[in-house]
Design a protein around this motif. Structure first.
Motif, PDB file in Angstrom:
ATOM      1  N   PHE A  99      46.891  42.061  43.980  1.00 50.44           N
ATOM      2  CA  PHE A  99      45.712  41.187  43.971  1.00 50.44           C
ATOM      3  C   PHE A  99      46.065  39.833  43.366  1.00 50.44           C
ATOM      4  O   PHE A  99      45.713  38.781  43.909  1.00 50.44           O
ATOM      5  N   VAL A 100      46.769  39.847  42.243  1.00 49.05           N
ATOM      6  CA  VAL A 100      47.129  38.601  41.561  1.00 49.05           C
ATOM      7  C   VAL A 100      48.192  37.839  42.338  1.00 49.05           C
ATOM      8  O   VAL A 100      48.121  36.612  42.468  1.00 49.05           O
ATOM      9  N   ASP A 101      49.180  38.560  42.882  1.00 53.36           N
ATOM     10  CA  ASP A 101      50.286  37.898  43.579  1.00 53.36           C
ATOM     11  C   ASP A 101      49.859  37.266  44.893  1.00 53.36           C
ATOM     12  O   ASP A 101      50.524  36.359  45.388  1.00 53.36           O
ATOM     13  N   ALA A 102      48.755  37.711  45.477  1.00 52.26           N
ATOM     14  CA  ALA A 102      48.303  37.170  46.754  1.00 52.26           C
ATOM     15  C   ALA A 102      47.524  35.869  46.586  1.00 52.26           C
ATOM     16  O   ALA A 102      47.192  35.220  47.571  1.00 52.26           O
ATOM     17  N   ARG A 103      47.230  35.478  45.339  1.00 60.68           N
ATOM     18  CA  ARG A 103      46.412  34.293  45.094  1.00 60.68           C
ATOM     19  C   ARG A 103      47.168  33.253  44.283  1.00 60.68           C
ATOM     20  O   ARG A 103      48.040  33.571  43.493  1.00 60.68           O
ATOM     21  N   SER A 105      47.064  30.570  41.239  1.00 63.06           N
ATOM     22  CA  SER A 105      46.389  30.542  39.948  1.00 63.06           C
ATOM     23  C   SER A 105      46.840  29.307  39.180  1.00 63.06           C
ATOM     24  O   SER A 105      48.016  28.950  39.219  1.00 63.06           O
ATOM     25  N   VAL A 106      45.907  28.662  38.499  1.00 63.10           N
ATOM     26  CA  VAL A 106      46.250  27.488  37.697  1.00 63.10           C
ATOM     27  C   VAL A 106      47.131  27.900  36.516  1.00 63.10           C
ATOM     28  O   VAL A 106      48.039  27.173  36.115  1.00 63.10           O
ATOM     29  N   THR A 150      38.968  34.869  38.355  1.00 64.50           N
ATOM     30  CA  THR A 150      39.904  35.938  38.734  1.00 64.50           C
ATOM     31  C   THR A 150      39.509  37.262  38.097  1.00 64.50           C
ATOM     32  O   THR A 150      39.535  38.305  38.749  1.00 64.50           O
ATOM     33  N   GLY A 151      39.136  37.238  36.823  1.00 63.87           N
ATOM     34  CA  GLY A 151      38.733  38.463  36.132  1.00 63.87           C
ATOM     35  C   GLY A 151      37.508  39.108  36.750  1.00 63.87           C
ATOM     36  O   GLY A 151      37.460  40.327  36.947  1.00 63.87           O
ATOM     37  N   ILE A 152      36.511  38.298  37.095  1.00 70.10           N
ATOM     38  CA  ILE A 152      35.267  38.838  37.689  1.00 70.10           C
ATOM     39  C   ILE A 152      35.542  39.422  39.062  1.00 70.10           C
ATOM     40  O   ILE A 152      35.100  40.541  39.382  1.00 70.10           O
ATOM     41  N   THR A 153      36.262  38.688  39.904  1.00 70.26           N
ATOM     42  CA  THR A 153      36.532  39.197  41.259  1.00 70.26           C
ATOM     43  C   THR A 153      37.443  40.426  41.226  1.00 70.26           C
ATOM     44  O   THR A 153      37.261  41.359  42.008  1.00 70.26           O
ATOM     45  N   LEU A 154      38.408  40.439  40.309  1.00 67.66           N
ATOM     46  CA  LEU A 154      39.302  41.593  40.184  1.00 67.66           C
ATOM     47  C   LEU A 154      38.530  42.822  39.723  1.00 67.66           C
ATOM     48  O   LEU A 154      38.724  43.922  40.254  1.00 67.66           O
ATOM     49  N   LYS A 155      37.643  42.658  38.759  1.00 65.12           N
ATOM     50  CA  LYS A 155      36.848  43.782  38.258  1.00 65.12           C
ATOM     51  C   LYS A 155      35.971  44.357  39.364  1.00 65.12           C
ATOM     52  O   LYS A 155      35.867  45.573  39.531  1.00 65.12           O
ATOM     53  N   ARG A 156      35.369  43.483  40.137  1.00 62.89           N
ATOM     54  CA  ARG A 156      34.523  43.925  41.255  1.00 62.89           C
ATOM     55  C   ARG A 156      35.347  44.667  42.305  1.00 62.89           C
ATOM     56  O   ARG A 156      34.942  45.730  42.797  1.00 62.89           O
ATOM     57  N   ALA A 157      36.521  44.119  42.637  1.00 65.34           N
ATOM     58  CA  ALA A 157      37.377  44.756  43.642  1.00 65.34           C
ATOM     59  C   ALA A 157      37.879  46.114  43.163  1.00 65.34           C
ATOM     60  O   ALA A 157      37.957  47.071  43.945  1.00 65.34           O
TER      61      ALA A 157
END
Length: 197
Positions: A99-103, A105-106, A150-157
């Motif tokens: 999930f993190v590697d596909a996006r 990030s600043v 990122t934290g909110i979308t990751l938690k939801r996913a």
């Protein structure tokens, strides 16, 4: 017939805890089967392999730890799930990494930006120093906002994908991964940027 048994039982004295145990008669049965030669040899080898003293034991433990660490380093580079450290194991952590590697990030650009801003801050011009300070502030605010999104979308996913799994620590794990530059991340990224996860 009954008398002979009772006499035999009376003839053998009971051993109590106070009395010392007599050595076994070499002609008497030992009460267990004789091990096969291969089993006896393997037991002898394991006994020979045990360390003789404390120094030897610590040396062997250190060598075993080094071998385990080498396996973990190889697993981090190759992504082999069997030898990964406990913090990186499991389908949840694998999904978080992807999930993190596909996006973008600043936060992953923080280190190069920090070096650039530090170099610029060495220039001694009054108005320029104010712009450098403003650049620091902008970078920090962008990192905080990006990390929150990122934290909110990751938690939801994660809740949608793994409803019954223990998700404790998964979001901070992902946020810590965003702080690392993509090329330096371990385990190595398996997905390209922009791939849907």
């Amino acid at each position: 017939m009954f008398r002979s048994r009772s006499k035999a039982q009376a003839a053998t004295p009971e051993v109590t805890a106070d009395q010392p145990k007599k050595p076994r008669d070499p002609q008497a049965p030992k009460g267990r089967p004789t091990p096969k030669r291969s089993e006896a040899n393997s037991q002898r080898r394991t006994l020979a392999a045990t360390p003789a003293n404390r120094k030897e034991a610590t040396k062997r433990a250190r060598e075993a730890r080094r071998a385990d660490m080498a396996k973990q380093r190889e697993a981090l580079a190759s992504g082999d799930e069997r030898y990964l450290p406990a913090r990186d194991k499991g389908p949840v952590r694998s999904y978080v990494r992807d999930f993190v590697d596909a996006r973008y990030s600043v936060a992953e650009f923080f280190l190069p930006l920090a070096v650039l801003i530090l170099v610029l801050s060495m220039i001694n011009r009054g108005a320029f120093q104010a712009y450098v300070l403003l650049a620091w502030l902008v970078v920090i605010v962008l990192i905080v906002i990006n990390s929150a999104i990122t934290g909110i979308t990751l938690k939801r996913a994660l809740k949608q994908r793994f409803p019954d799994e223990n998700l404790r620590g998964a979001v901070p794990y992902g946020l810590m991964r965003t702080l690392q530059m993509r090329r330096l991340r371990l385990p190595k990224p398996k997905v390209k940027r922009g791939e849907k996860r």
